[in-house]
Design an enzyme around this catalytic site. Structure first.
Site, PDB file in Angstrom:
ATOM      1  N   GLU A 291     -81.016  21.382  16.130  1.00  0.00           N
ATOM      2  CA  GLU A 291     -79.701  21.041  16.700  1.00  0.00           C
ATOM      3  C   GLU A 291     -79.629  19.613  17.223  1.00  0.00           C
ATOM      4  OE1 GLU A 291     -78.483  25.380  18.620  1.00  0.00           O
ATOM      5  OE2 GLU A 291     -79.649  23.953  19.796  1.00  0.00           O
ATOM      6  N   PRO A 292     -79.741  18.622  16.360  1.00  0.00           N
ATOM      7  CA  PRO A 292     -79.644  17.241  16.859  1.00  0.00           C
ATOM      8  C   PRO A 292     -78.219  16.901  17.288  1.00  0.00           C
ATOM      9  CG  PRO A 292     -79.655  17.274  14.459  1.00  0.00           C
ATOM     10  CD  PRO A 292     -79.899  18.695  14.902  1.00  0.00           C
ATOM     11  N   GLY A 293     -78.086  16.218  18.395  1.00  0.00           N
ATOM     12  CA  GLY A 293     -76.773  15.732  18.829  1.00  0.00           C
ATOM     13  C   GLY A 293     -76.824  14.220  18.910  1.00  0.00           C
ATOM     14  N   ARG A 294     -77.556  13.751  19.930  1.00  0.00           N
ATOM     15  CA  ARG A 294     -77.681  12.319  20.207  1.00  0.00           C
ATOM     16  C   ARG A 294     -78.096  11.507  18.969  1.00  0.00           C
ATOM     17  NH1 ARG A 294     -79.278  10.645  25.315  1.00  0.00           N
ATOM     18  NH2 ARG A 294     -80.001  12.771  25.692  1.00  0.00           N
ATOM     19  N   ARG A 331     -73.622   7.221  32.196  1.00  0.00           N
ATOM     20  CA  ARG A 331     -75.049   7.507  31.971  1.00  0.00           C
ATOM     21  C   ARG A 331     -75.988   6.651  32.812  1.00  0.00           C
ATOM     22  NH1 ARG A 331     -77.589   7.340  27.767  1.00  0.00           N
ATOM     23  NH2 ARG A 331     -78.759   9.270  28.050  1.00  0.00           N
ATOM     24  N   TYR A 335     -78.378   8.788  35.105  1.00  0.00           N
ATOM     25  CA  TYR A 335     -79.784   8.841  34.675  1.00  0.00           C
ATOM     26  C   TYR A 335     -80.473   7.478  34.683  1.00  0.00           C
ATOM     27  CZ  TYR A 335     -77.247  12.508  32.042  1.00  0.00           C
ATOM     28  OH  TYR A 335     -76.394  13.494  31.634  1.00  0.00           O
ATOM     29  N   CYS A 362     -63.887   2.175  41.902  1.00  0.00           N
ATOM     30  CA  CYS A 362     -64.087   1.847  43.319  1.00  0.00           C
ATOM     31  C   CYS A 362     -65.382   2.443  43.840  1.00  0.00           C
ATOM     32  CB  CYS A 362     -62.902   2.340  44.123  1.00  0.00           C
ATOM     33  SG  CYS A 362     -61.407   1.570  43.569  1.00  0.00           S
ATOM     34  N   GLU A 363     -66.493   1.941  43.344  1.00  0.00           N
ATOM     35  CA  GLU A 363     -67.820   2.390  43.750  1.00  0.00           C
ATOM     36  C   GLU A 363     -68.751   1.227  43.509  1.00  0.00           C
ATOM     37  OE1 GLU A 363     -67.740   6.977  43.447  1.00  0.00           O
ATOM     38  OE2 GLU A 363     -69.591   5.787  43.409  1.00  0.00           O
ATOM     39  N   TYR A 391     -72.705  11.186  24.279  1.00  0.00           N
ATOM     40  CA  TYR A 391     -72.597  11.460  25.710  1.00  0.00           C
ATOM     41  C   TYR A 391     -71.884  10.335  26.472  1.00  0.00           C
ATOM     42  CZ  TYR A 391     -76.004  14.996  24.371  1.00  0.00           C
ATOM     43  OH  TYR A 391     -76.635  16.041  23.743  1.00  0.00           O
TER      44      TYR A 391
HETATM   45  N1  LLP Z   1     -79.184  22.121  21.694  1.00  0.00           N
HETATM   46  C1  LLP Z   1     -79.025  22.505  22.967  1.00  0.00           C
HETATM   47  C2  LLP Z   1     -79.091  23.913  23.296  1.00  0.00           C
HETATM   48  C3  LLP Z   1     -78.793  21.543  23.964  1.00  0.00           C
HETATM   49  O1  LLP Z   1     -78.655  21.940  25.225  1.00  0.00           O
HETATM   50  C4  LLP Z   1     -78.706  20.180  23.611  1.00  0.00           C
HETATM   51  C5  LLP Z   1     -78.452  19.168  24.633  1.00  0.00           C
HETATM   52  C6  LLP Z   1     -78.866  19.835  22.266  1.00  0.00           C
HETATM   53  C7  LLP Z   1     -79.101  20.821  21.323  1.00  0.00           C
HETATM   54  C8  LLP Z   1     -78.758  18.411  21.776  1.00  0.00           C
HETATM   55  O2  LLP Z   1     -79.699  17.555  22.329  1.00  0.00           O
HETATM   56  P1  LLP Z   1     -79.787  16.039  21.782  1.00  0.00           P
HETATM   57  O3  LLP Z   1     -80.249  16.090  20.358  1.00  0.00           O
HETATM   58  O4  LLP Z   1     -78.423  15.461  21.893  1.00  0.00           O
HETATM   59  O5  LLP Z   1     -80.740  15.374  22.694  1.00  0.00           O
HETATM   60  N2  LLP Z   1     -75.907  14.374  28.995  1.00  0.00           N
HETATM   61  C9  LLP Z   1     -77.289  14.038  28.706  1.00  0.00           C
HETATM   62  C10 LLP Z   1     -77.838  14.900  27.602  1.00  0.00           C
HETATM   63  C11 LLP Z   1     -77.743  16.364  27.897  1.00  0.00           C
HETATM   64  C12 LLP Z   1     -78.235  17.171  26.737  1.00  0.00           C
HETATM   65  C13 LLP Z   1     -77.880  18.596  26.919  1.00  0.00           C
HETATM   66  N3  LLP Z   1     -78.271  19.439  25.838  1.00  0.00           N
HETATM   67  C14 LLP Z   1     -77.386  12.559  28.351  1.00  0.00           C
HETATM   68  O6  LLP Z   1     -76.382  11.875  28.404  1.00  0.00           O
HETATM   69  O7  LLP Z   1     -78.490  12.078  28.085  1.00  0.00           O
END
Ligand code: LLP
Length: 437
Positions: A291-294, A331, A335, A362-363, A391
């Protein structure tokens, strides 16, 4: 100078993305502006998909984790690339439904799904509901039975693995808020309860150990633990699971200091580990999901800002203040996430001193990048913050009642708006003045 993957420099010496001049995009569409390179998004999708095919005979599916960037046009891209979709809320699910996404390839996550969200998922026949906890299993069963439907589920497991990343994005350890604990027998017990439920079809197990990971070792450990658990489920419950889902988390190069990971060799190693672990136990390799997102969207995006003022210097902090900030990219605030920035009209301009790029909220903590070597910058310049495709829009807010920026999709010199810029009417749209005021 660090250029993220989507970028090049054109004949005018300007920053270019998807064949479009970034200075021109800012002029035409205004700032702040998110710009996403469609070509790179598609190349990233195909590199995951092709690697799974090469190393695992395609027995599985790549799901794009839509929390990284979710919009109807993005769902269309993912659909046309043949990937599945991980949604983690009713809103993400609704976006997928409205975009016409094939529901059997939608996987519904979340650690506290509401009844309304579950009903929406069941009524629309999502591919899987990923069960996070015992209460949720009972809730899903009750709602599915009420609707006369059978649902296919996988179970989110905490494999007890420390992925050594930022605390806020670690999710695989036994004290995480997500999923069922392996160590104390909870996971096995909940799956055995599910076995007795008529409207539940048990398909597999899932884990996600963390985000922004650069080492293969935690993935291999997760693969071993999950195959071992699959085998234990078979032996103790007599249930043969069809799939394991090892989540996302593949690290991304935000700055020159980050290394880049080779997706094909990562996937190769993961596939090899799963196959070896299955062979050791004499079981048939299950379908493998990731499950890649980023890693699909982060490098494909930039954010363009207009510099309003430059303050300080002469022994004080040099502040470059832009027309966005923590509302469109929280971000750094959350983080201390590092980014790089370039001047769109002169990305190769030599640095003269360090500066802090700050926003307009305003921060005093409203910082995008702290202490970065920057060239001479003047009001009116267009500044590009790089690798903002993940994100950023998805975590944006209306703090200070700032309208959210537009999102542009660029490809072969063409730019299309895929999320329109909010205006002040959008800002007051949900406000109600009661009659007695
Ligand atoms: N699968 C599940 C169940 C997840 O919880 C996540 C991310 C992913 C896949 C995708 O992960 P990735 O490949 O994108 O790393 N807001 C944070 C990241 C939170 C990620 C939450 N879950 C940021 O901006 O770094």
């Amino acid at each position: 100078m660090f250029l993220s993957e989507a970028l090049s420099i054109n004949s005018k010496g300007h920053l270019e993305i998807g064949g479009c001049d970034a200075v021109e995009l800012a002029r035409e569409f205004g700032t702040p502006l998110y710009v996403m390179d469609e070509g790179l998004i598609r190349r990233n999708c195909s590199s995951f998909r092709d690697s799974l095919m090469k190393h695992y005979g395609g027995n599985g599916l790549i799901l794009y984790a839509s929390k990284a960037f979710c919009a109807m046009a993005m769902c269309r891209i993912i659909e046309s690339e043949g990937l599945g979709l991980d949604v983690a809320s009713g809103g993400e699910l609704y976006t997928a439904i409205k975009s016409g996404f094939s529901m059997e390839r939608v996987y519904f996550h979340g650690n506290n799904k509401t009844e309304g969200e579950i009903e929406l998922a069941v009524e629309n026949n999502v591919g899987r509901i990923i069960i996070d906890n015992r209460e949720e299993l009972f809730k899903v069963h009750r709602l599915a039975s009420g609707l006369g439907r059978k649902v296919r589920v996988t179970f989110r497991i905490k494999p007890g693995i420390d992925a050594h990343t930022h605390d806020a994005v670690k999710t695989g350890m036994s004290n995480s808020k997500f999923g069922l604990t392996l160590e104390n027998g909870e996971a096995l017990e909940v799956i055995s309860q599910a076995k007795a439920m008529e409207n539940i079809i048990i398909k597999g197990i899932h884990c996600h150990i963390g985000s922004q990971l650069f080492h293969i070792a935690p993935y291999k450990a997760a693969a071993q633990t999950m195959v071992d658990f699959l085998d234990r489920i078979r032996k103790t419950l007599g249930v043969e699971l069809e799939e394991i889902n090892l989540g996302g988390g593949f690290g991304v190069r935000y700055t020159a200091r980050h290394s880049s990971i080779d997706i094909d060799s990562f996937i190769g190693e993961i596939c090899r580990t799963v196959k070896e672990e299955c062979e050791k136990r004499g079981i048939k390799p299950p379908a493998l999901l990731l499950e890649p997102g980023r890693s699909i969207v982060a490098p494909a995006g930039i954010t363009l800002y207009t510099v309003g003022t430059v303050k300080g210097g002469n022994g004080f902090n040099r502040y470059i203040i832009v027309d966005g900030g923590m509302a469109d990219n929280p971000r750094y605030v959350l983080y201390q996430a590092p980014y790089e920035a370039l001047l769109a009209h002169h990305p190769q301009a030599p640095a003269v001193s360090e500066a802090t790029i700050a926003g307009k909220s305003c921060e005093s903590g409203d910082i995008l990048i702290r202490n970065i070597a920057m060239p001479e910058v003047k009001p009116g310049d267009i500044l590009a913050v790089l690798a903002t495709g993940a994100y950023n829009y998805s975590m944006s807010s209306n703090y200070n009642r700032l309208p959210r920026p537009a999102v542009l999709l660029v490809r072969n010199g063409r730019a299309r708006v895929i999320v329109k810029r909010e205006d002040y009417e959008d800002i007051v749209r949900n406000d109600i003045i009661p009659d007695d005021l």
